[in-house]
Each structure stands twice: as C-alpha cells, then as structure tokens.
Design a protein around this motif. Sequence first.
Motif, PDB file in Angstrom:
ATOM      1  N   ASN A 174       0.830  -1.206   0.000  1.00 32.74           N
ATOM      2  CA  ASN A 174       0.000   0.000   0.000  1.00 32.74           C
ATOM      3  C   ASN A 174       0.869   1.262   0.000  1.00 32.74           C
ATOM      4  OD1 ASN A 174      -2.307   1.516   0.008  1.00 32.74           O
ATOM      5  ND2 ASN A 174      -3.138   0.663   1.897  1.00 32.74           N
ATOM      6  N   GLU A 198       1.835  -0.945   5.163  1.00 33.21           N
ATOM      7  CA  GLU A 198       0.750  -1.927   5.046  1.00 33.21           C
ATOM      8  C   GLU A 198       0.955  -2.815   3.833  1.00 33.21           C
ATOM      9  OE1 GLU A 198      -3.249  -0.358   4.603  1.00 33.21           O
ATOM     10  OE2 GLU A 198      -4.054  -2.122   5.643  1.00 33.21           O
ATOM     11  N   PHE A 200      -0.487  -6.772   1.957  1.00 35.75           N
ATOM     12  CA  PHE A 200      -1.343  -7.953   1.945  1.00 35.75           C
ATOM     13  C   PHE A 200      -0.510  -9.105   1.388  1.00 35.75           C
ATOM     14  CE2 PHE A 200      -4.483 -10.873   0.209  1.00 35.75           C
ATOM     15  CZ  PHE A 200      -5.411 -10.919   1.227  1.00 35.75           C
ATOM     16  N   THR A 226      -3.199 -16.288   3.531  1.00 35.02           N
ATOM     17  CA  THR A 226      -3.372 -14.909   3.092  1.00 35.02           C
ATOM     18  C   THR A 226      -3.799 -14.052   4.274  1.00 35.02           C
ATOM     19  OG1 THR A 226      -5.654 -15.364   2.444  1.00 35.02           O
ATOM     20  CG2 THR A 226      -3.985 -15.544   0.733  1.00 35.02           C
ATOM     21  N   ASN A 228      -3.497  -9.670   5.981  1.00 37.47           N
ATOM     22  CA  ASN A 228      -3.114  -8.263   5.833  1.00 37.47           C
ATOM     23  C   ASN A 228      -2.394  -7.796   7.098  1.00 37.47           C
ATOM     24  OD1 ASN A 228      -3.604  -5.726   4.089  1.00 37.47           O
ATOM     25  ND2 ASN A 228      -4.134  -5.027   6.153  1.00 37.47           N
ATOM     26  N   SER A 230      -0.954  -4.187   8.916  1.00 38.75           N
ATOM     27  CA  SER A 230      -0.848  -2.731   8.906  1.00 38.75           C
ATOM     28  C   SER A 230       0.077  -2.321  10.039  1.00 38.75           C
ATOM     29  CB  SER A 230      -2.231  -2.088   9.087  1.00 38.75           C
ATOM     30  OG  SER A 230      -2.111  -0.674   9.089  1.00 38.75           O
ATOM     31  N   SER A 240      -2.895  -7.327  12.394  1.00 39.63           N
ATOM     32  CA  SER A 240      -2.781  -8.431  11.449  1.00 39.63           C
ATOM     33  C   SER A 240      -4.149  -9.077  11.315  1.00 39.63           C
ATOM     34  CB  SER A 240      -1.755  -9.448  11.956  1.00 39.63           C
ATOM     35  OG  SER A 240      -1.617 -10.494  11.027  1.00 39.63           O
ATOM     36  N   TYR A 286     -10.399  -5.006   5.504  1.00 42.74           N
ATOM     37  CA  TYR A 286      -8.977  -4.707   5.661  1.00 42.74           C
ATOM     38  C   TYR A 286      -8.173  -5.052   4.410  1.00 42.74           C
ATOM     39  CZ  TYR A 286     -10.657  -4.245  10.357  1.00 42.74           C
ATOM     40  OH  TYR A 286     -11.380  -3.836  11.458  1.00 42.74           O
ATOM     41  N   ALA A 287      -8.810  -5.710   3.458  1.00 38.96           N
ATOM     42  CA  ALA A 287      -8.147  -6.010   2.190  1.00 38.96           C
ATOM     43  C   ALA A 287      -8.713  -5.179   1.051  1.00 38.96           C
ATOM     44  CB  ALA A 287      -8.284  -7.505   1.859  1.00 38.96           C
ATOM     45  N   THR A 290      -6.510  -3.387  -1.600  1.00 42.30           N
ATOM     46  CA  THR A 290      -5.865  -4.143  -2.683  1.00 42.30           C
ATOM     47  C   THR A 290      -6.722  -4.135  -3.942  1.00 42.30           C
ATOM     48  OG1 THR A 290      -6.837  -6.272  -2.028  1.00 42.30           O
ATOM     49  CG2 THR A 290      -4.749  -5.640  -0.991  1.00 42.30           C
TER      50      THR A 290
END
Length: 367
Positions: A174, A198, A200, A226, A228, A230, A240, A286-287, A290
Amino acid sequence: MTSEIINKYLSNEASEQEVQALFDWIEASEENKKQFIKAKKIWVLTTLSSDLSIETVSVIQMQPKNKIRTYLQYAAVFLLFLGLGATIYFFKGKSETPKEIVLELGDGRLEYFSGKTQTTLLNDKGDLVAKKFPTEIIYFGKVEDHKVIYNTLSIPYGKRFKLKLSDGTVVSLNSGTTLRYPEQFGLNGNRNVYLTGEAFFEVAKDKMHPFIVHANQADIEVLGTTFNVSAYPENPTVNSTLMEGSIRMSEALNPSNAILLEPNQMATWQNNSKKLVLKEVDPTFYAAWTKGELAFKDTPFSTIAKIIQRTYDVEIINENSDLARQNFTGTIKISESSVENILELLKRDTPFNYSIQQKTITITNPR
C-alpha cells in the motif's frame, strides 16, 4: 421527500439516485434538515439496541451489512456521530518518502519504476534474478543460505505496487510502505521479511520454511496463507487480519507473548502496553485497498484523514472539532473519487470549510 425514501436510506436500501435526491433535499433548507434529523432520531430509537442513548448514536446512519461490496454502489460516505470528545487533530507529519517507487539493491544501487516497459534485474554478478514491470516485480531462484542478499522496496504516498518473491509469495504493498526482503530466499531456514506500512500477503505454502513478517515490535509467522498487516510507524499499533489458514502473532522481543489467529480474526499489537488483543472482524474491509477501495466502519475521522493522506499524497490539517469527534462508515472507489469529492460528501452532514494550497488541505469551522 417521501418518508419511504428516508426509510430506505436509513435501512441501507436506497439507490444512488435516491441517496443523491435525499442529500439535495436536505441541503435545500434548514427545515428539511430538521425534519430529516427528527426522522433519523425516531428511526434510531426504534431500531438500535436499547443500550445506546440518543446522545451516542448518529444523526445520519446507515445500518452496515456484512459484505463490503454491499455498502456502496455509489461513492457516498455514511456518517456515525459517536461523541468521542472534543479533540482537534492536526496532521503535520507528512511523509518524506520519495515520489517514485524505488528499489534499493543489496549493493546500494537504486532502481526506479517510472518507465512503462518491461526490464530485467541483474544481481552484482550479472545474473538475472527478476523481471521488472511498471507496477510489479517478479523474482525467482534460490541461493545458498550464506549468499542471501536483501533488497528494500519503497512505495511513496499515492501509489501501490505488487511484488512476487522468489518463493512464489505475492505481496501487495500500500501507499507509504517499505518492505525489506531477500532478493532470493535461501535453501534452508526461515523466510524473513521486514515491513513498515501496510501489505497484503499471499504466502506460498512451505511447511519446512516458516514465513515471518517482522513489523515494528511484532512478528507474524505463517506457513502458507493470506493475511493483511498494517504497521505504519505513526500508529501505536500493529494489526494483522487473517483471511484463511492460521498465523501466529507474537512480541518480537518476547516470542512467548503470542496469539494464534483463525480466519476472520484480527490481532492488534499495542506498542505501549505490550499486549496482543484478538477480535472477530470482516477481513474484506482490511483487504479492500488491494482492490482500489477505501473501506471504513465506525472509523474515526483522524484515522480516515491519515488514510486519505497516504492514498492521495496530500496533507490534511483539521481544525474542526465537530469533524474530529465523528466516526464514519462507508466505501469509496479510489479511481472514481478525488479528495475534493470526499470532502464535499463529508460536508453534507458536517458543515465545514476547507482550503487547498498545493497539496495541503486545511479544514476549518463553517463561517
């Protein structure tokens, strides 16, 4: 304005055209605004749980739905007024990161991603180790453990980037993020990367070689999943959020202080208290970045301002205490919304003035 449209708006069932018509009607007169606020209060009292008082609920509120894509078919912002206290937020710590995506190689050479063509990346011996694209770089190959060299990739405000590591792990980065990672992973040992900002991660499965994200004072260890992370340096926490599989988040200096995450959970490391806190979340929020979206759910304006700063490469100085007290819920498509669009939407519920001088936005009280 019919009560049917107001009820549809408050129930998160109004179309884009109906929302726009409602906002236009509210802005048409103070009487309309008073009528809407009255209708809203009645709606709140009849729909929200009894433990919320009228002082703590929103004047305008949308009932959130479970999935992010149902929030907004249109670029609107829905506001929650939660009375968090009269704090004025100033954001003067603008990033000093460069304006271009920069890759620093292990030997100190710098590579830039300003071109539009595909190029190759060679190591100090002239061996091919990666292919460079305008918005992505793809690594391949492994080396002996003693030959592992680290590269550092820096993403400035206003940009995002994708990285495929040599083990096949895909990392989306990000705005305002720096990742330090092996140019080629070793044959043995852990797969270590170091994150500020941040990202992913879609980690390639390898049970013999744990993948560890070192983020501020926390470590996140996975075998293949998988999630994320920050970890912006200006924030007092590291978050997380797990999409699938499992991960272990721990204190970097005290690995026994750890917590295991299951899908749809977020662990938060608190820098000051040295505690890890776990809660259930909708990970799609939170994704969202992306996929080119900004997603907020009961998010304080101070946090939203920071996200806008990174996303649009601007600086925001907020001198409006009413705005500072509010939380927001909603989703915005970055490609379809400018900073001015977002500010104009916010003004519909919270009157304020703003001025833009170059990339500095100053928000003040209404005149």
